[in-house]
Design a protein around this motif. Sequence first.
Motif, PDB file in Angstrom:
ATOM      1  N   ASP A  10      27.895  37.318  32.320  1.00  0.00           N
ATOM      2  CA  ASP A  10      26.876  37.074  33.339  1.00  0.00           C
ATOM      3  C   ASP A  10      27.203  37.925  34.561  1.00  0.00           C
ATOM      4  OD1 ASP A  10      25.249  36.159  35.303  1.00  0.00           O
ATOM      5  OD2 ASP A  10      26.195  34.185  35.467  1.00  0.00           O
ATOM      6  N   PRO A  11      26.405  38.974  34.846  1.00  0.00           N
ATOM      7  CA  PRO A  11      26.724  39.882  35.948  1.00  0.00           C
ATOM      8  C   PRO A  11      26.774  39.186  37.302  1.00  0.00           C
ATOM      9  CG  PRO A  11      24.793  40.642  34.697  1.00  0.00           C
ATOM     10  CD  PRO A  11      25.159  39.309  34.162  1.00  0.00           C
ATOM     11  N   GLU A  12      26.144  38.004  37.398  1.00  0.00           N
ATOM     12  CA  GLU A  12      26.115  37.310  38.681  1.00  0.00           C
ATOM     13  C   GLU A  12      27.271  36.327  38.839  1.00  0.00           C
ATOM     14  OE1 GLU A  12      24.021  38.300  40.995  1.00  0.00           O
ATOM     15  OE2 GLU A  12      23.520  39.747  39.414  1.00  0.00           O
ATOM     16  N   SER A  13      28.110  36.191  37.812  1.00  0.00           N
ATOM     17  CA  SER A  13      29.171  35.187  37.886  1.00  0.00           C
ATOM     18  C   SER A  13      30.212  35.593  38.928  1.00  0.00           C
ATOM     19  CB  SER A  13      29.840  35.021  36.522  1.00  0.00           C
ATOM     20  OG  SER A  13      30.541  36.191  36.183  1.00  0.00           O
ATOM     21  N   GLU A  14      30.931  34.582  39.404  1.00  0.00           N
ATOM     22  CA  GLU A  14      31.926  34.792  40.446  1.00  0.00           C
ATOM     23  C   GLU A  14      33.005  35.772  39.979  1.00  0.00           C
ATOM     24  OE1 GLU A  14      34.430  31.854  43.422  1.00  0.00           O
ATOM     25  OE2 GLU A  14      33.467  31.011  41.639  1.00  0.00           O
ATOM     26  N   VAL A  15      33.370  35.655  38.717  1.00  0.00           N
ATOM     27  CA  VAL A  15      34.413  36.524  38.171  1.00  0.00           C
ATOM     28  C   VAL A  15      33.962  37.981  38.213  1.00  0.00           C
ATOM     29  CG1 VAL A  15      35.664  37.110  36.077  1.00  0.00           C
ATOM     30  CG2 VAL A  15      35.377  34.752  36.702  1.00  0.00           C
ATOM     31  N   ARG A  16      32.749  38.222  37.753  1.00  0.00           N
ATOM     32  CA  ARG A  16      32.245  39.587  37.730  1.00  0.00           C
ATOM     33  C   ARG A  16      32.172  40.156  39.142  1.00  0.00           C
ATOM     34  NH1 ARG A  16      29.235  41.623  33.362  1.00  0.00           N
ATOM     35  NH2 ARG A  16      28.602  43.329  34.691  1.00  0.00           N
ATOM     36  N   LYS A  17      31.763  39.312  40.077  1.00  0.00           N
ATOM     37  CA  LYS A  17      31.630  39.743  41.461  1.00  0.00           C
ATOM     38  C   LYS A  17      33.007  40.180  41.990  1.00  0.00           C
ATOM     39  CE  LYS A  17      29.601  37.897  45.692  1.00  0.00           C
ATOM     40  NZ  LYS A  17      30.846  37.468  46.318  1.00  0.00           N
ATOM     41  N   GLY A  65      47.817  48.290  27.082  1.00  0.00           N
ATOM     42  CA  GLY A  65      47.984  49.326  26.078  1.00  0.00           C
ATOM     43  C   GLY A  65      48.052  48.809  24.654  1.00  0.00           C
ATOM     44  N   LEU A  66      48.244  47.505  24.502  1.00  0.00           N
ATOM     45  CA  LEU A  66      48.362  46.954  23.152  1.00  0.00           C
ATOM     46  C   LEU A  66      47.000  46.782  22.488  1.00  0.00           C
ATOM     47  CD1 LEU A  66      51.049  44.237  23.854  1.00  0.00           C
ATOM     48  CD2 LEU A  66      51.383  46.402  22.705  1.00  0.00           C
ATOM     49  N   GLY A  67      45.936  46.883  23.264  1.00  0.00           N
ATOM     50  CA  GLY A  67      44.607  46.777  22.683  1.00  0.00           C
ATOM     51  C   GLY A  67      44.161  45.368  22.374  1.00  0.00           C
ATOM     52  N   THR A  68      44.817  44.392  22.977  1.00  0.00           N
ATOM     53  CA  THR A  68      44.394  43.012  22.715  1.00  0.00           C
ATOM     54  C   THR A  68      43.223  42.613  23.591  1.00  0.00           C
ATOM     55  OG1 THR A  68      45.935  42.192  24.365  1.00  0.00           O
ATOM     56  CG2 THR A  68      46.735  42.286  22.106  1.00  0.00           C
ATOM     57  N   GLN A  69      42.897  43.428  24.593  1.00  0.00           N
ATOM     58  CA  GLN A  69      41.812  43.124  25.536  1.00  0.00           C
ATOM     59  C   GLN A  69      41.973  41.735  26.166  1.00  0.00           C
ATOM     60  OE1 GLN A  69      39.784  45.248  26.588  1.00  0.00           O
ATOM     61  NE2 GLN A  69      39.962  46.860  25.076  1.00  0.00           N
ATOM     62  N   PRO A  70      43.023  41.554  26.973  1.00  0.00           N
ATOM     63  CA  PRO A  70      43.206  40.249  27.605  1.00  0.00           C
ATOM     64  C   PRO A  70      42.044  39.925  28.548  1.00  0.00           C
ATOM     65  CG  PRO A  70      44.916  41.806  28.311  1.00  0.00           C
ATOM     66  CD  PRO A  70      44.094  42.495  27.299  1.00  0.00           C
ATOM     67  N   GLU A  71      41.711  38.657  28.653  1.00  0.00           N
ATOM     68  CA  GLU A  71      40.590  38.240  29.496  1.00  0.00           C
ATOM     69  C   GLU A  71      41.051  37.537  30.769  1.00  0.00           C
ATOM     70  OE1 GLU A  71      37.995  39.538  29.083  1.00  0.00           O
ATOM     71  OE2 GLU A  71      37.052  39.347  27.122  1.00  0.00           O
ATOM     72  N   VAL A  72      42.325  37.743  31.125  1.00  0.00           N
ATOM     73  CA  VAL A  72      42.793  37.253  32.416  1.00  0.00           C
ATOM     74  C   VAL A  72      43.124  38.472  33.262  1.00  0.00           C
ATOM     75  CG1 VAL A  72      44.511  35.869  33.628  1.00  0.00           C
ATOM     76  CG2 VAL A  72      43.680  35.141  31.400  1.00  0.00           C
ATOM     77  N   TYR A  73      42.428  38.596  34.397  1.00  0.00           N
ATOM     78  CA  TYR A  73      42.525  39.783  35.237  1.00  0.00           C
ATOM     79  C   TYR A  73      43.286  39.430  36.510  1.00  0.00           C
ATOM     80  CZ  TYR A  73      38.866  41.558  32.176  1.00  0.00           C
ATOM     81  OH  TYR A  73      38.157  41.966  31.078  1.00  0.00           O
ATOM     82  N   TRP A 127      34.206  33.784  28.287  1.00  0.00           N
ATOM     83  CA  TRP A 127      34.952  33.159  29.379  1.00  0.00           C
ATOM     84  C   TRP A 127      36.134  34.023  29.774  1.00  0.00           C
ATOM     85  CZ3 TRP A 127      32.196  29.977  31.800  1.00  0.00           C
ATOM     86  CH2 TRP A 127      31.443  28.974  31.186  1.00  0.00           C
ATOM     87  N   ALA A 128      36.399  34.079  31.065  1.00  0.00           N
ATOM     88  CA  ALA A 128      37.522  34.864  31.551  1.00  0.00           C
ATOM     89  C   ALA A 128      38.014  34.280  32.863  1.00  0.00           C
ATOM     90  CB  ALA A 128      37.110  36.313  31.757  1.00  0.00           C
ATOM     91  N   MET A 129      39.166  34.755  33.293  1.00  0.00           N
ATOM     92  CA  MET A 129      39.703  34.279  34.552  1.00  0.00           C
ATOM     93  C   MET A 129      40.169  35.462  35.383  1.00  0.00           C
ATOM     94  SD  MET A 129      42.642  31.483  35.292  1.00  0.00           S
ATOM     95  CE  MET A 129      41.788  30.084  34.617  1.00  0.00           C
ATOM     96  N   ALA A 130      39.938  35.382  36.671  1.00  0.00           N
ATOM     97  CA  ALA A 130      40.487  36.372  37.593  1.00  0.00           C
ATOM     98  C   ALA A 130      41.483  35.661  38.488  1.00  0.00           C
ATOM     99  CB  ALA A 130      39.370  36.994  38.427  1.00  0.00           C
ATOM    100  N   VAL A 131      42.683  36.217  38.590  1.00  0.00           N
ATOM    101  CA  VAL A 131      43.716  35.647  39.448  1.00  0.00           C
ATOM    102  C   VAL A 131      43.875  36.566  40.645  1.00  0.00           C
ATOM    103  CG1 VAL A 131      46.111  34.912  39.607  1.00  0.00           C
ATOM    104  CG2 VAL A 131      44.883  34.696  37.443  1.00  0.00           C
ATOM    105  N   ASP A 132      43.572  36.052  41.820  1.00  0.00           N
ATOM    106  CA  ASP A 132      43.671  36.855  43.030  1.00  0.00           C
ATOM    107  C   ASP A 132      45.100  36.771  43.552  1.00  0.00           C
ATOM    108  OD1 ASP A 132      43.402  38.184  45.369  1.00  0.00           O
ATOM    109  OD2 ASP A 132      41.459  37.303  45.879  1.00  0.00           O
TER     110      ASP A 132
END
Lengths: 264, 127
Positions: free
Chosen positions: A233-240, A253-261, A48-53
Amino acid sequence: MAVDRRNFIKITGLAALGGAAGKEAMDALAQSEAKFSPMDNALHGKRWAMAVDLKKCKKDNGCKDCIHACHSVHNVPDFGNPKDEIKWIWREPYEKAFPDQENEFVPDDLLHASAPLLCNHCDNPPCVRVCPTQATWKRQDGIVMMDWHRCIGCRYCIAACPYGSRSFNWRDPRGADAEGKPYIKEQNPAFPTRMKGVVEKCTFCDERLAKGLKPACVEGCKQAALVFGDLDDPESEVRKLLRENFSIRRKPGLGTQPEVYYIV
Amino acid sequence: MIYDKEKIVPGIVVFIVLFTFPVWYNLAFGSGEGAPKPELPAQEKQCVESKEYMRTQHMDLLNQWRDAVVRSDMRLYLSSENGAKFEMSLTNTCLKCHPNKTRFCDQCHDYMAVKPYCWDCHIAPTE
């Protein structure tokens, strides 16, 4: 003891019985596991991830729709004192949110924008590493979950989290201030409150995903600036969105790999 | 051979009678006042499990529910009583049928002097 035929048959018979009993016990255990099941319409993801426009979000920088949506449904208290603030989703100016963006010159509108911030549900979460009771842990679907039953309030996770996503209840959130104004304006009885001495944070609305609903902040945003989905899922809205737009993350740079873009 | 038998034996008898007085007095003349009388739901006749099981095991069941929901993200419970499925939730399942905490939960809890801390976080319906 010499094993005669009679004893041999006794021993093998008993062993067979024991084996059968063992199998029965295992079956009974397996059945008790099946007592619990997820809901039929639950949303399932692998990452799960989130994209903030931010382009959409900065249209109205004073907007607090997502914050209200989240904080009202999760009984997030407002202690009225910035030091005690409980934050599930909150806004910070661009410079504070992205301190490691090194460009001296960035577009004016971005510089004066503020970004909605929440728990990043990192792929490599430092808070999980330090929690001594496993009150916070990373689920299979990537959500960094919290178990408030188990939190002992040691605040190691607050020290570990580089994003300020975790808040501590220094007071009883069910209390009221000196004027008698309750810290939780309107309690939502369907969701628990917390108690004094417990850490809390955004959980990506695990309780809503389990019922097939999107997170409250995503539904609360009128600009549709918040997009939630499965990165696997390559077809998900986030990936798109991430395919078509340039995005940044907080302190990568901290290497935590945040999942909010954040799409800038 | 006991010295002062005529004093000691009646003394022991009197002591035992006095000591057990509350018990047999209650048995003989007690009105049953103070015994828990949990108010049962008017509409619903069937709990998630049998009455006897719930009476003795509801706390274990709630702990299992808690762990299943929070830690394994399982939300539905299959009743062994009638095969129905229930959402595992204290506030959204149990308290839907038992909306009055004082007249249901507290009845036995107060009587047994146990203080469950569920209510520190889970919100009881307004009565």
